[in-house]
Each structure stands twice: as C-alpha cells, then as structure tokens.
Design an enzyme around this catalytic site. Structure first.
Site, PDB file in Angstrom:
ATOM      1  N   ASP A  63       2.604   0.308  -4.743  1.00  0.00           N
ATOM      2  CA  ASP A  63       3.929  -0.297  -4.764  1.00  0.00           C
ATOM      3  C   ASP A  63       4.845   0.301  -3.694  1.00  0.00           C
ATOM      4  O   ASP A  63       5.658  -0.410  -3.109  1.00  0.00           O
ATOM      5  CB  ASP A  63       4.550  -0.111  -6.168  1.00  0.00           C
ATOM      6  CG  ASP A  63       5.795  -0.965  -6.362  1.00  0.00           C
ATOM      7  OD1 ASP A  63       6.012  -1.896  -5.564  1.00  0.00           O
ATOM      8  OD2 ASP A  63       6.542  -0.700  -7.335  1.00  0.00           O
ATOM      9  N   HIS A 108      11.980  -7.606  -2.035  1.00  0.00           N
ATOM     10  CA  HIS A 108      11.123  -7.937  -3.182  1.00  0.00           C
ATOM     11  C   HIS A 108      10.739  -9.416  -3.173  1.00  0.00           C
ATOM     12  O   HIS A 108      11.222 -10.202  -3.971  1.00  0.00           O
ATOM     13  CB  HIS A 108      11.805  -7.538  -4.496  1.00  0.00           C
ATOM     14  CG  HIS A 108      11.884  -6.059  -4.675  1.00  0.00           C
ATOM     15  ND1 HIS A 108      13.031  -5.336  -4.459  1.00  0.00           N
ATOM     16  CD2 HIS A 108      10.923  -5.160  -5.016  1.00  0.00           C
ATOM     17  CE1 HIS A 108      12.789  -4.051  -4.672  1.00  0.00           C
ATOM     18  NE2 HIS A 108      11.522  -3.913  -5.012  1.00  0.00           N
ATOM     19  N   HIS A 144       5.883  -8.734  -0.057  1.00  0.00           N
ATOM     20  CA  HIS A 144       5.761  -7.417  -0.698  1.00  0.00           C
ATOM     21  C   HIS A 144       4.639  -7.463  -1.750  1.00  0.00           C
ATOM     22  O   HIS A 144       3.809  -6.557  -1.805  1.00  0.00           O
ATOM     23  CB  HIS A 144       7.089  -7.000  -1.339  1.00  0.00           C
ATOM     24  CG  HIS A 144       6.990  -5.820  -2.262  1.00  0.00           C
ATOM     25  ND1 HIS A 144       6.647  -4.548  -1.827  1.00  0.00           N
ATOM     26  CD2 HIS A 144       7.140  -5.722  -3.617  1.00  0.00           C
ATOM     27  CE1 HIS A 144       6.621  -3.726  -2.865  1.00  0.00           C
ATOM     28  NE2 HIS A 144       6.908  -4.421  -3.965  1.00  0.00           N
ATOM     29  N   ASP A 196       6.099  -7.795  -9.340  1.00  0.00           N
ATOM     30  CA  ASP A 196       7.533  -7.986  -9.070  1.00  0.00           C
ATOM     31  C   ASP A 196       7.951  -9.442  -9.249  1.00  0.00           C
ATOM     32  O   ASP A 196       8.962  -9.876  -8.675  1.00  0.00           O
ATOM     33  CB  ASP A 196       7.892  -7.519  -7.642  1.00  0.00           C
ATOM     34  CG  ASP A 196       8.299  -6.052  -7.600  1.00  0.00           C
ATOM     35  OD1 ASP A 196       8.852  -5.550  -8.600  1.00  0.00           O
ATOM     36  OD2 ASP A 196       8.054  -5.397  -6.559  1.00  0.00           O
TER      37      ASP A 196
HETATM   38 ZN   LIG Z   1       7.164  -3.680  -5.942  1.00  0.00          ZN
END
Ligand SMILES: [Zn+2]
Length: 432
Positions: free
Chosen positions: A316, A166, A170, A207
């Site tokens: 995602d 994360h 990403h 995120d």
């Molecule tokens: Zn994510």
C-alpha cells in the site's frame, strides 16, 4: 381510455306485446319505450364511464405513487455513498479489452517492482490485473469464470474515484507490487492458493470508493461514514463493504463457484487485510509482526495472518520502492490530495495536520520522515523473512531517503540565502 359505443336494440318480448296496437299508437308507444330504454342505457353507460373514469383516476394515482416512491428512493440514494451503488452495476456488458494484448516484455516487466504504471491506460491496467490472476493459477485452481473476472475488474475500476492519489492507478500499483512480491519471495511455496487469492483480492479492493479525505477528516467533520462506523477505521470499513457489495452481484462474483466455507474464509481474510491498511494501526501491526518474525512459523495461522497484513501494508505504501521517475509523481499526487483536505479543513474550521498544510510541508520533508521511520523499519523487518527483497526493495528505499535528504539540504541552503537577502534588504531600508 376505451371509447364506448352505444348498442341500440329492442328486446323481442317488447316487440311482440306491442304488435296488436294501431300503427300510430304502436309507433308512439314504441318511441316512448325506446326513449326509456335509451335513457336507461345511457344512464348505465354513464355509470360505466364514471367507473372507468375512476379506474383511470386510480391508475393515475398509482402512477403518481410509484413516481413519488422512485423520487424518494433516488433522493435517499443521493446521499454521498449510496449514490455510488449505481456504479456497482457494471456500465458495460462483456468487456472488449482483449485487444489489449500484453507483449512478452510487458508480462516480464509486470513481475518486477520497477514496473512503470504511468505508461498505461486503465484498459491496459485491467488486462494486466487479469493476467496476474491467470498467471498465478487462481483462475484455474478456483474455477473462476474468466468473463466474470473481466466484469468484476471493470466494476472495480468504475468504483474507484478520480482522486489525485487514491484512484484506480493506485489500486493497480498496490496490486502489482503484491504480485511482484509474490513472485520475488516465491510466496506460492509458503502460502496456500487461498492465501494468494486473498492477498491479491484485498489489494485490488483495498481503497474502493475512497472519497479523497482521510479518516481524521471523516471523524472531525462527523461525516456519514464516521457516523456509520462509529469512528473506527471508517474508510477501510467502507472499502470493504463496497468490495462485498460488488461480490453480491452474480455478474461480478468471481467466487460464485466457492462452497460456503471457502467463501467465508475468503471474506474473513479479505476483510482482515483491508482493515489492516488503516495507518492508525501501523505500530500495533508492526509490533505484533516483530514479535513473531524471529521464530516465524508458517504452520501457525496467526503468524500467517500477521504476515499477510504486513505484506498488504508494505504494498500500500510502496511507491518509494519504485524507481525515482515512477515514485516521485506519486508524492505530488498525495500532496495535492492532502492540500485539498487541509484547505477544506481550514474552510470548515476543523483541525489541520501539519503534514497536510501547504504552508508547512515540502516534498523532501514529507518523504524523509516517512521513509526513515515508517517504510525502512517495516521493510527491514520483512527482510528477515525474505532476504530477496534487500536489493529489489530495501536498497531503493535507502537511496530514496538519501536523495530526499540531499534535496532537503539544497532547500535549506536556498532558504538560508533567501533569508539573508531579505535581512539585507531590511537593513538597507533602515540605513536610508
Ligand atoms: Zn491505498
């Protein structure tokens, strides 16, 4: 502190009254007068020095109070999440990444799900993100200040942590997949530009400040985030809050030209999408979409919102849509993050999910179930609205599933051989 000088003088009236006396008496008298005058003067000055000294003490006290306050603020800010408020302020001023000029080939590749994000450094990814906002006409249509856009993106980069999975890369991949879906499915013909802005911005922010430990950990370990958000999607709530803390800084507010109503819409839309990325809500969101998809109505706000939620969910978790060379390293990154969590859970005596346990999970076992039961069903539902994704997105998922199933068969066969070997060894040992 100021150094005080001693002014030495006799008042004119005193010298006049003494003038008729004899010179010696006059002198003695004058000296006495002077002594008294000097003593008084000294006393006065001493008093002043004392007062000044007190002022200095007061100032010193103020300094100490300020220092204490500062320390107190710093110690409060040291708690995990507030500390990172520091990062909210961009470290650098007007960024200097225009030197990362994107070639025609890069610009073309950026529109496809096959784009290889591993090839690029953060500054280049920032240039790519910036390009997407320009290319989609968002900068022009919403009168976004191009320098603010650069500063905002830098600030976004600075507010992703260096987790194995994360992290900023990403964030980039999810946004790039969103961009390629917008292009591939001609979403600009179906959605308003505000919806496109919401989709892109939610992807960029989704995120932010992820700590590398999932909601289950947050809740079981009763972390600050879980307490703050009452165990309800603590991470997603946090990503969202950080996103809007960034927008609250004028330097980074790409929406500064928006009227309050438009800002309200973008805020609501972005929050809804970021909160939708909590996988605990996967079934609920997909079911709701399945109910709408056969009679999908682009004029129905509820349908549009649901579709946007499914789109950000798709992006995602879209790594397996990408070519194997791009997708596979992400599995290692995810497992690394999972193992870090399960190791910590074991150390802290918290429950450990089997899919995170380094003793129980392998790459194929981790991926097969996820591709078969989460990814393919979701992308196949989206396929009903956008047949364009069949070849570019659904087919690669099926291929990836098949590949991991083959890998699992090899793994199983190897384990079988290993088992037989150790059985033979044990039997051999017994014979002796
Ligand atoms: Zn994510």
């Amino acid at each position: 502190m100021q150094i005080l000088s001693l002014p030495f003088f006799i008042s004119p009236s005193l010298s006049l009254s003494l003038s008729h006396l004899s010179p010696s008496v006059h002198r003695a008298f004058k000296i006495n007068e002077l002594k008294t005058e000097v003593t008084n003067r000294l006393a006065m000055l001493e008093k002043r020095v004392e007062l000044e000294g007190m002022k200095v003490v007061e100032i010193e006290k103020c300094h100490n109070d300020i220092k204490k306050l500062r320390e107190e603020m710093a110690s409060r800010n040291n708690s995990n999440f507030l500390e990172d408020n520091k990062k909210l302020t961009p470290r650098r001023d007007v960024p200097s990444y225009p030197k990362y000029h994107l070639s025609k080939e890069t610009v073309e590749a950026l529109r496809l799900p096959t784009f290889d994000a591993w090839q690029w450094e953060p500054n280049e990814m920032l240039s790519c993100l910036e390009h997407m906002y320009h290319d989609l006409g968002l900068v022009k249509d919403f009168n976004i200040n191009p320098i603010t856009l650069k500063r905002w993106l830098l600030c976004i980069h600075d507010n992703y942590r260096n987790n194995p999975f994360h992290n900023f890369r990403h964030c980039f991949c999810v946004t790039q997949m969103m961009y390629s879906m917008i292009c591939l499915c001609s979403l600009q013909e179906k959605f308003t530009q505000l919806d496109i802005l919401i989709l892109m911005t939610a992807a960029v922010c989704h995120d932010l400040d992820h700590p590398g430990f999932n909601n289950t950990y947050q809740i079981n370990a009763r972390t600050e985030l879980a307490v703050r958000y009452n165990d309800i999607s603590p991470l997603e709530n946090h990503h969202c809050a950080v996103a809007f803390q960034i927008f609250s800084q004028p330097d980074c507010n790409i929406f500064s030209n928006f009227d309050p109503e438009a800002f309200k819409q973008i805020r609501q839309g972005t929050i809804t999408l970021i909160l939708a990325t909590d996988m605990a809500r996967h079934g609920e969101i997909l079911d709701s979409f399945k109910q709408k998809v056969d009679n999908f109505d682009y004029a129905d706000e509820e349908h549009i919102t649901c579709l946007k939620m499914v789109l950000i969910k798709c992006c995602d978790i879209s790594n397996e849509v990408r070519p194997m060379e791009v997708a596979e390293p992400w599995v290692d990154c995810l497992l690394e993050e999972y193992f870090m969590q399960s190791d910590r859970e074991k150390a802290e005596g918290l429950p450990v999910a089997p899919f995170m346990d380094r003793e129980k999970v392998t790459k194929p076992t981790a991926q097969i179930g996820f591709i078969k039961f989460v990814l393919i069903p979701m992308f196949e539902t989206v396929l009903k609205l956008f047949p364009q994704i069949e070849e570019a997105m659904v087919q690669p998922l099926r291929e990836s599933r098949d590949r991991y199933e083959e890998l699992k068969q090899i793994d199983d066969a190897m384990n079988e051989v290993q088992k037989k070997k150790s059985e033979n060894l044990t039997m051999g040992g017994k014979k002796k």
